[in-house]
Design a protein around this motif. Structure first.
Motif, short mmCIF file in Angstrom:
data_model
loop_
_atom_site.label_atom_id
_atom_site.label_comp_id
_atom_site.label_asym_id
_atom_site.label_seq_id
_atom_site.Cartn_x
_atom_site.Cartn_y
_atom_site.Cartn_z
N UNK C 166 -3.68 -3.28 5.95
CA UNK C 166 -2.60 -3.68 5.05
C UNK C 166 -2.44 -5.19 5.14
N UNK C 168 -0.38 -7.43 5.38
CA UNK C 168 0.98 -7.89 5.67
C UNK C 168 1.01 -8.82 6.88
N UNK C 169 -0.02 -8.74 7.68
CA UNK C 169 -0.08 -9.57 8.88
C UNK C 169 -1.54 -9.94 9.15
N UNK C 202 -5.48 2.29 3.56
CA UNK C 202 -4.87 1.10 4.18
C UNK C 202 -4.66 1.37 5.66
N UNK C 203 -5.30 0.59 6.48
CA UNK C 203 -5.19 0.78 7.93
C UNK C 203 -4.17 -0.18 8.50
N UNK C 204 -3.75 0.09 9.74
CA UNK C 204 -2.71 -0.77 10.28
C UNK C 204 -3.27 -2.07 10.83
N UNK C 205 -4.57 -2.12 11.11
CA UNK C 205 -5.15 -3.35 11.65
C UNK C 205 -6.65 -3.35 11.38
N UNK C 334 4.85 -7.25 0.58
CA UNK C 334 5.68 -6.24 1.26
C UNK C 334 6.06 -5.14 0.31
N UNK C 337 2.75 -3.14 -0.36
CA UNK C 337 2.09 -2.42 0.74
C UNK C 337 3.06 -1.95 1.82
N UNK C 338 4.34 -2.19 1.58
CA UNK C 338 5.32 -1.80 2.61
C UNK C 338 5.43 -0.29 2.71
N UNK C 339 5.18 0.40 1.60
CA UNK C 339 5.24 1.86 1.67
C UNK C 339 3.95 2.47 1.13
#
Lengths: 536, 376, 339
Positions: C166, C168-169, C202-205, C334, C337-339
């Motif tokens: 994702x 986002x970071x 979408x993966x978290x990292x 956000x 891709x926040x949800x």
């Protein structure tokens, strides 16, 4: 007797006020200051940051997710933890003496380890899975407090309801009697679940996403602004909805607190009668095994497999496992020792600070319990930032301790203080005031009274609180990352090791960390023959 | 050593105690009786220094314990206290409790326990392993440790089996008379009060209703509450305001000291069943038998004030509600003016069934007392 | 203080005890957001060679580098760190803008091209990671049918087969900001819209991307960093790295950055450490480490498993502008891709 001695009718409150003052100055004020500052972004009064709370659809949905996930996970925790406690305390369940304490063991592994172990075994995902795993991880709170509630009900009350109104009514009566304890357990589960973003995020990688609000809060801190900037103000303000959710839950708990007199240790007391399970024995036994299986056996098994190289494509081998453990012992034993030491100091600090606060909360000032809950209710990163601002202020003497473990111990101690206050206040409520009065009339001073009367009577609870503070400090990641002395804490390193693909070392480290977490429980069992779960 | 309480007041929320004036002599047991919530325990706690009074003074011997600008802390008062529920420290063995409380050696503690009647074989036990009576003796020994200048007992026999009470009562009386310290005991149990008291004070609604020797209060209670409490009397209100007031049983003279509303205090033996017609009966002038204690009564310290009055009285028809037995004989519950009253059947009298109507009238001079609501 | 002076005594003792027990005074303080396992070896080498003890504080990648950047911002009034070693560049730019970094002429990084360094001297870039496509050769056995561009993520041929973190970071966020900067808003948004349409997971990292592609089931390829790819390689998974867009805009490369903290307690030693970190030697060490970072020094020796910068086409992007764009697009990302 000599001349006139004039004295307040309420001696002993000075220590309390002093400790309360220190607690407020070191934990509550910095947080309040942060919130206050969020109304003054860029130096002038503005509601801009607060206006942005829940301004987007995404955040509103995330908050809804948080509420649903929190509720469902709490329900699972109550079902599994409370159910196991009911079976072990109220029925002739086989091995109840062992299964009762085993319901506490899921605390030994951080929730993310439980989640990763589960993901190793199953492709299941989505809200129910996240809720189940978070429920399992935090079910020990529900188990311990339900057990405490059930143990404090006089069996005769139950029996009289049974004779008058029948089985169903009697069980409902039991439920009502320990509702305050059950709700206290639920509240703790909820607080921990709402602030967890790692597990929901871990499971949202697969199609169905269940992002929660705590992640929104966390994301705000991932691009932080300078202190005083609008961005920083937004980050602070964003935690308000979570606080509100927890505040609502707290209100419900406080309302449910039993109005009647508590069972005191001196009371003429008869424990609840045990119910025969009959044919239900086997299903009940299987049910009671769910928590230890999911919460401890599964992660232990998976972490051992990780250490043996299961995450690589080469397959597992005993040699890899030995090598993983050897590496942890040779390279990380210093950090492991430091971590356990810090956790022990944090547990000790929780007990020391909670004692006078809990004593007053039990006797005259129940609001202290709500006040002490604040550092646990705010996101860890927020507490961390508040502590950094206070302890790094060059004008304050605390700045000398900034880079020392004292900051970390204070941080953990503050975060987990409410558990100590809640548990010890409950224990103190069960001590009749006349115990202390009898000692006072003997002319004994306050120190001796604490050492000889209150101390020994509160000791089992204090030990439980110490163990809880110790174990939770070993699971805390946010503070370990923000506070400088948290650098060498193993949970932070564990997260890194796993992130960078060293799962074999990570598995070994997780197992050793869990063993370290279990140390005080094992010692207690060895010394007293009891795990002391109902002493919370 | 004398305990003097003067104009003592205490207030918390809706509860008010006092003003209380009281004097307790050394070597004597003063028993405070009264209903629960009447302020008995609060009074003991004020004396012990566990609560702060809002006015008045407490003096023990020559020492002012509580007074304007003075509050001697509980720890410095040297007061022994047997708590309701005993408050024995559950983690401490019997001997250790006495040693801790009395700051005394093993020998002295052992002697105290033995004096309180706890055999040596039990000295190493935890309170949880003692019976109710044994725990009680331990609580008394602990209260006596440290040579208290005053002994306070709060419902001391509450958790003791009835058949063990006699022995404990003997011990308590002996201990009270042994030393120079005054002993104050509060209870809501009439048997216990009568068995222990050298002096008796009736406390209700935060005020002292009356006081005297047990014999005086049993013979001539002035207050409806005292009559009900000590003599198991039932109260029938008298109508009117003058020196002569009436009720369904006749008209009665009211003693001079009685201000306000008056009532008849009817002990079970005061009423009897009249056989035959509605004619007035001629009751005996003095009771033949009654619930009074059989022990010779000590000389009165109260002024002789007539509380009884001569009568011709009426008879009336009263329905029988129920009947039961106790050590006095067979008692009928009958209804007069909508209230239940007890009537003691004479030996050999036929026992009416519930639901029957009986004609009843007075059998002896009834007591005229102050109706509920007033105080000393 | 009638009740529990012991409580107070204990608390005070505890604090004094912990205060006294802290580790020895360090002569240089390093805040390090790169992989601790790799960084520690380099730090130890510095200590050994200079005799200057380093107090290093590491971040947790799993926590998205929140800790150290937040700490640096919060400590600005009373700085504790001398040197910040970041595994990416955007947060460093942000710290520079916030006035937390001290300009320096970076003698240690003389051999590194100016485009990797801040024009105002607030940081120097070194040892980079490339944003590559990790491809599972068992799931996509035909070499010709394998993706070659990040646009293949939104190509219907690969519907439901791709994965990325994702944005986002971390480096994925940096990557998307760089796309906005180089391609323009319209094209970048077309890419983002396409991700959803093409069912890109979408993966978290980036680590999760690597794990999902390496696993027997799940996505066949994904966008990740070279260091994560190397983990999969080391673990023996059947994966290859495709350096994307060699015929177009080129592969994005994100350097490590090193910066000095303004008002730091040990400025002299801080400079020594900073010089050491961005030196060719350290770059070579990082290239040989498990994370296989790409050296930026001209003419640096590169081990076999690392592709030198000269061997592929790297995308050209303006870090500072991308950082500005990132701040603007973050709310949108956000929301997306926040949800």
């Amino acid at each position: 007797m000599g001349g006139k001695v004039i004295q307040s009718a309420r001696p002993g409150s000075k220590t309390f006020w002093l400790v309360l003052l220190v607690f407020v100055l070191l934990a509550i004020l910095p947080l309040l200051y942060l919130f206050f500052g969020s109304f003054f972004p860029e130096g002038s009064f503005s509601l801009e940051a607060w206006r942005k709370i829940l301004a987007t659809e995404t955040e509103r949905v995330q908050l809804l997710h948080s509420a649903i996930l929190g509720g469902l996970a709490t329900l699972f925790a109550l079902l599994l933890g409370g159910g196991t406690a009911w079976l072990t305390e109220r029925t002739d369940l086989p091995m109840a003496r062992a299964l009762g304490p085993m319901a506490l063991l899921p605390l030994l592994f951080p929730p993310i380890v439980v989640a990763m172990s589960f993901a190793d075994l199953s492709t299941a995902t989505g809200l129910p899975v996240v809720a189940l795993l978070l429920g399992v991880s935090h079910a020990p709170f529900a188990a311990a407090l339900t057990a405490r509630g059930l143990r404090s009900i006089d069996g005769r009350l139950y029996e009289s309801t049974l004779l008058a109104r029948g089985r169903l009514r009697a069980e409902l009566f039991l439920l009502r009697q320990c509702l305050a304890d059950i709700l206290a357990g639920a509240l703790l589960v909820l607080v921990f679940v709402l602030s967890n973003h790692g597990v929901p995020e871990f499971f949202s990688v697969k199609k169905k996403s269940w992002f929660v609000y705590s992640e929104a809060v966390f994301l705000r801190w991932s691009a932080p602004g300078k202190p005083g900037s609008l961005r920083a103000a937004e980050a602070v303000a964003s935690s308000a909805p979570l606080l509100l959710l927890i505040g609502l839950a707290l209100l419900i708990c406080l309302r449910a607190r039993r109005k009647g007199t508590l069972v005191t240790v001196a009371s003429d007391f008869r424990p609840l009668p045990l119910r025969a399970l009959g044919r239900g024995k086997l299903p009940a036994l299987l049910f009671a095994l769910i928590l230890p299986l999911l919460g401890i056996v599964m992660p232990l098994w998976r972490m051992l497999l990780w250490s043996a190289g299961s995450t690589a494509n080469h397959g597992t081998s005993m040699q890899t496992a030995i090598e993983s453990f050897r590496r942890v012992v040779t390279e990380l034993s210093g950090d492991l020792g430091y971590t356990l030491g810090m956790a022990a100091l944090a547990g000790g600090l929780v007990v020391l600070v909670a004692l006078p606060l809990a004593w007053e909360a039990a006797r005259r000032k129940p609001w202290i319990e709500a006040l002490s809950l604040i550092p646990l209710a705010v996101p860890g990163v927020l507490l961390g930032v508040a502590l950094v601002r206070l302890w790094n202020d060059p004008h304050l003497p605390l700045a000398r301790l900034y880079d020392t473990p004292a900051l970390l111990v204070a941080g953990y101690g503050t975060r987990f203080l409410p558990l100590g206050v809640l548990a010890l206040a409950n224990a103190a409520r069960r001590l009749p005031a006349s115990f202390d009065e009898a000692a006072r009339l003997s002319g004994r001073g306050p120190v001796l009274r604490w050492l000889k009367i209150q101390g020994p009577l509160l000791l089992p609870t204090a030990v439980s609180v110490f163990i809880l503070g110790y174990i939770l400090s070993l699971r805390e990641l946010d503070l370990a990352v923000i506070l400088p002395p948290g650098n060498d804490m193993v949970p932070r390193r564990l997260a890194n090791i796993v992130h960078f693909g060293n799962e074999d070392v990570g598995g070994a480290l997780a197992v050793l960390l869990a063993l370290g977490a279990a140390l005080p429980i094992l010692m207690r069992i060895l010394l007293t023959g009891k795990a002391g779960r109902a002493d919370l | 050593m004398t305990l003097r309480i003067s104009e003592l007041r205490f207030a918390r929320k809706a509860f008010e105690l006092g003003p209380i004036d009281l004097e307790a002599q050394g070597g004597r047991m003063l028993v405070l009786i009264g209903p629960s919530g009447g302020g008995k325990t609060t009074l003991l706690r004020l004396i012990a220094g566990l609560e702060a009074a809002s006015g008045g003074s407490i003096t023990l011997g020559d020492d002012l314990l509580t007074g304007p600008g003075t509050f001697v802390p509980a720890a410095a008062r040297r007061v022994g206290f047997v708590f309701q529920g005993l408050a024995l420290w559950p983690h401490m063995k019997a001997l250790a409790q006495v040693r801790f409380a009395g700051k005394c050696g093993k020998k002295e503690a052992t002697e105290l326990l033995l004096r309180a009647g706890l055999p040596a074989s039990l000295h190493k036990r935890l309170p949880g392993a003692l019976s109710g009576g044994e725990a009680q003796r331990l609580a008394v020994a602990r209260a006596l440790a440290g040579h208290p200048r005053l002994l306070l007992l709060d419902e001391p026999l509450r958790s003791v089996d009835p058949h063990l009470r006699d022995g404990l009562q003997r011990t308590l009386r002996a201990l009270a008379r042994e030393g120079e310290h005054p002993t104050l005991c509060v209870t809501h149990d009439r048997e216990e009060a009568l068995a222990l008291a050298d002096d008796l004070v009736v406390l209700a609604g935060g005020r002292i209703l009356e006081r005297g020797r047990p014999s005086e209060l049993c013979r001539e209670p002035r207050h409806a509450f005292t009559a009900r409490f000590l003599l198991r009397a039932d109260i029938l209100p008298l109508q009117g305001t003058g020196p002569k007031r009436g009720c369904a049983l006749g008209s009665f003279s009211v003693p001079d000291w009685l201000q306000g509303e008056a009532a008849l205090a009817l002990r079970p033996g005061d009423l009897r069943i009249h056989q035959g017609d509605h004619s007035q009966s001629q009751p005996k002038a003095a009771p033949e038998a009654g619930p009074l204690p059989a022990t010779p009564l000590p000389a009165s310290t109260r002024p002789a004030t007539p509380t009884t009055t001569a009568f011709p009285t009426k008879t009336l028809l009263a329905p029988v509600l129920d009947r039961h037995f106790d050590e006095r004989g067979c008692l009928l519950d009958i209804e007069i003016e909508g209230q239940p009253f007890s009537l003691l059947l004479r030996p050999g009298e036929p026992i009416p069934d519930p639901g029957m109507q009986v004609r009843v009238g007075l059998d002896r001079t009834p007591l005229v007392v102050q109706a509920d609501g007033g105080s000393e | 203080m009638r009740r529990g002076p012991l409580v107070l005594l204990g608390t005070v003792t505890l604090f004094l005890g912990t205060a006294c027990s802290h580790k020895a005074e360090s002569d240089v303080v390093l805040y390090c957001a790169t992989d601790q396992h790799t960084a520690e070896k380099i730090v130890r080498l510095f200590e050994k060679e200079t005799g200057i003890p380093v107090k290093a504080r590491y971040d947790t990648e799993a926590n998205k580098t929140v800790g150290l950047v937040t700490a640096l911002m919060e400590e600005a009034k009373n700085p504790r760190a001398d040197v910040f070693w970041n595994n990416e560049i955007i947060h460093t730019i942000r710290l520079g803008k916030a006035g937390i970094l001290k300009p320096y002429d970076w003698p240690g990084a003389k051999g590194i091209e100016a485009r990797w360094k801040d024009p105002k001297g607030r940081f120097a870039g070194f040892a980079a990671r490339a944003r590559v496509l990790i491809v599972n050769t068992e799931k996509l056995p035909d070499p010709k049918a394998r993706p070659k561009s990040i646009w293949d993520l939104i190509d219907p041929r690969f519907k439901g087969k791709g994965v990325m973190a994702r944005p986002l970071t971390g480096t994925t966020l940096t990557h998307v900001a760089a796309l906005f900067q180089t391609l323009g808003e319209k094209e970048a948004r077309r890419f983002l819209d396409g991700l959803k349409k093409n069912e890109v997971a979408l993966a978290k990292s980036n680590g999760a991307v690597m794990r999902m592609v390496s696993a027997k089931e799940g996505p066949a390829f994904g966008l990740t960093d070279t260091d994560d790819f190397n983990v999969a390689l080391r673990k023996g998974f059947p994966v290859i790295a495709v350096y994307p867009d060699q015929e177009g805009m080129g592969t994005f490369v994100i350097p490590n950055t090193v910066a000095l903290i303004k008002g730091s307690p040990n400025p002299k030693n801080g400079k020594k450490l900073a010089d050491f970190l961005c030196s060719a030697r350290v770059e070579a060490l990082l290239a040989r480490s498990g994370s296989a970072q790409i050296p930026l020094h001209k003419g640096a020796e590169v081990p076999k498993e690392v592709r030198p910068l000269s061997s592929f086409k790297a995308a050209t992007w303006d870090f500072a502008k991308a950082a500005e764009i990132m701040d603007k697009i973050l709310p949108e990302l956000r929301e997306r891709f926040g949800i």
